[in-house]
Design a protein around this motif. Structure first.
Motif, PDB file in Angstrom:
ATOM      1  N   ARG A 134       6.939  -5.124  11.656  1.00 45.24           N
ATOM      2  CA  ARG A 134       5.743  -5.876  10.923  1.00 45.24           C
ATOM      3  C   ARG A 134       5.032  -6.890  11.667  1.00 45.24           C
ATOM      4  O   ARG A 134       5.702  -7.735  12.350  1.00 45.24           O
ATOM      5  CB  ARG A 134       6.527  -6.411   9.737  1.00 45.24           C
TER       6      ARG A 134
ATOM      7  N   ALA B  19       7.736   0.765   8.693  1.00 43.28           N
ATOM      8  CA  ALA B  19       7.865  -0.434   7.522  1.00 43.28           C
ATOM      9  C   ALA B  19       8.831  -1.472   8.281  1.00 43.28           C
ATOM     10  O   ALA B  19       8.678  -2.401   7.718  1.00 43.28           O
ATOM     11  CB  ALA B  19       8.789   0.211   6.376  1.00 43.28           C
TER      12      ALA B  19
ATOM     13  N   SER C 266       3.481  -1.958  10.257  1.00 49.91           N
ATOM     14  CA  SER C 266       3.064  -2.459   8.943  1.00 49.91           C
ATOM     15  C   SER C 266       2.148  -3.728   9.409  1.00 49.91           C
ATOM     16  O   SER C 266       2.850  -4.693  10.257  1.00 49.91           O
ATOM     17  CB  SER C 266       4.156  -2.831   8.097  1.00 49.91           C
TER      18      SER C 266
ATOM     19  N   TYR D 281      -0.315  -0.364   0.112  1.00 49.43           N
ATOM     20  CA  TYR D 281       0.939  -0.818  -0.951  1.00 49.43           C
ATOM     21  C   TYR D 281       0.298  -1.929  -1.691  1.00 49.43           C
ATOM     22  O   TYR D 281       0.870  -2.532  -2.712  1.00 49.43           O
ATOM     23  CB  TYR D 281       1.922  -1.389  -0.100  1.00 49.43           C
TER      24      TYR D 281
ATOM     25  N   ASP E 121       0.801   1.028   7.737  1.00 52.03           N
ATOM     26  CA  ASP E 121       1.236   0.508   6.341  1.00 52.03           C
ATOM     27  C   ASP E 121       0.366  -0.656   6.126  1.00 52.03           C
ATOM     28  O   ASP E 121       0.542  -1.844   6.961  1.00 52.03           O
ATOM     29  CB  ASP E 121       2.950   0.355   5.999  1.00 52.03           C
TER      30      ASP E 121
ATOM     31  N   ARG F 252       0.775  -3.588   3.860  1.00 52.69           N
ATOM     32  CA  ARG F 252       1.648  -4.353   2.753  1.00 52.69           C
ATOM     33  C   ARG F 252       1.193  -5.807   2.736  1.00 52.69           C
ATOM     34  O   ARG F 252       0.458  -6.499   3.473  1.00 52.69           O
ATOM     35  CB  ARG F 252       2.873  -4.343   3.766  1.00 52.69           C
TER      36      ARG F 252
ATOM     37  N   ASP G 146      -0.698   4.369   4.625  1.00 52.02           N
ATOM     38  CA  ASP G 146      -0.191   3.885   3.412  1.00 52.02           C
ATOM     39  C   ASP G 146      -0.684   2.687   2.868  1.00 52.02           C
ATOM     40  O   ASP G 146      -0.465   1.490   3.500  1.00 52.02           O
ATOM     41  CB  ASP G 146       1.232   4.029   3.500  1.00 52.02           C
TER      42      ASP G 146
ATOM     43  N   GLN H 168       0.256   3.947  -2.385  1.00 56.16           N
ATOM     44  CA  GLN H 168       1.937   3.916  -2.699  1.00 56.16           C
ATOM     45  C   GLN H 168       2.171   2.966  -3.792  1.00 56.16           C
ATOM     46  O   GLN H 168       3.280   2.970  -4.234  1.00 56.16           O
ATOM     47  CB  GLN H 168       2.463   3.427  -1.449  1.00 56.16           C
TER      48      GLN H 168
END
Length: 336
Positions: free
Chosen positions: A159, A156, A184, A238, A209, A211, A236, A267
């Protein structure tokens, strides 16, 4: 008098030939060299010196030689790691995880590596040395295998944002190979079409991730033009796009492989995938290999397949993918 033109050739009655000295006795005029041509040569030499990471100096008459030596491609003899951190410098060599040695951008590291080395079958790892925001990478101009590596346990905080003009956080083109792990992928809401894009290349995403601060268009993962994407480890999600994965033009998306499970986890609650969590078209394929899907529920179609697109969930059933609506098939689309 003969004159050097802007293209670096001598105009002599429409013909071209080399320099010549003035010979007043024989009535031969010398070649007149224009400032434009000399400036062009100077700028080109300066570009070679600066691209090699050298600073121009009136005191050093060997800079061009140094630059040419540095630019000579050297074959790799083993996998090699280069460090990238936001407080580094793209004139560094990437040899250590500190400001004095690390590159500052992924593009700076990539350009340095491809201008100096021949992959020779080995992999180049671009290791992010500190948490933060980094502009992602488009791998399209060097035949070597590249890996961008963050920290799987703290992804996380590592990025990657979209490459300007590319609209993707990471992309791989034309037979190249790119692996991205422990980061991410942070899309720009509304403007970008994908977080990860394989156009004719091979892309592996591990411990990622997805995101964003809002809803964008198309898909988080886009594979097209016979490219392929493999999802591995913790994936994951989001935020939602029209689809999570879109596969078109004979491309493939693989969910896990024989050795590593893809753990896709929604998530956020109420994510809406209007065109299907998985969408295939124009001969694209999404193949279940080794995957589990968990987390919050989602709205929208579970899948959509048309124009010869194939989705294979190995008998997982109609409800294998998240969504609130049944999947759809059209014009030769298959789901099994």
């Amino acid at each position: 008098m003969d004159r050097i033109n802007g293209a670096g050739t001598i105009d002599i009655g429409g013909g071209r030939r080399g320099f010549r000295d003035e010979n007043l006795v024989a009535g031969i005029e010398g070649t007149e060299v224009t400032a434009l041509w000399l400036n062009a040569i100077q700028e080109e030499l300066l570009a070679v010196i600066q691209d090699a990471g050298l600073a121009p100096s009136a005191e050093d008459w060997t800079l061009l030689l140094q630059a040419l030596r540095k630019q000579s491609l050297k074959p790799m003899t083993a996998d090699k790691t280069y460090w990238v951190r936001s407080d580094g410098n793209d004139n560094n060599d990437g040899s250590a995880n500190d400001p004095a040695h690390a590159f500052s951008t992924l593009l700076g590291a990539y350009n340095s590596v491809r201008s100096r080395t021949f992959a020779n079958g080995y992999k180049t790892v671009l290791q992010l040395g500190t948490a933060g925001n980094y502009v992602g990478l488009r791998h399209d101009g060097w035949p070597g295998q590249i890996e961008i590596k963050g920290d799987a346990a703290n992804r996380a905080n590592y990025r990657l944002t979209p490459v300007p003009g590319d609209l993707s956080c990471v992309s791989v083109l034309d037979g190249r190979q790119l692996r991205v792990s422990g980061v991410s992928l942070v899309g720009t809401p509304g403007a970008d079409a994908r977080c990860a894009w394989a156009f004719g290349g091979s892309l592996e995403l591990a411990d990622i991730d997805f995101r964003s601060s809002g809803v964008g268009t198309l898909a988080s993962v886009l594979a097209e033009a016979s490219g392929n994407v493999t999802l591995l480890g913790a994936i994951d999600v989001y935020f939602a796009r029209a689809s999570f994965a879109l596969c078109i033009g004979g491309a493939s998306v693989y969910l896990g492989n024989s050795l590593v499970t893809a753990l896709i986890n929604l998530q956020s609650d109420g994510l809406a995938f209007d065109e299907g969590f998985i969408r295939v078209s124009e001969g694209g394929r999404v193949m279940r290999r080794n995957v589990t899907i968990s987390g919050f529920s989602a709205t929208g179609k579970r899948y959509a397949a048309d124009l010869g697109g194939i989705i294979n969930v190995s008998g997982g059933g109609e409800n294998f993918f998240p969504g609130s609506l049944n999947g759809t098939l059209a014009t030769g689309g298959q789901y099994s």
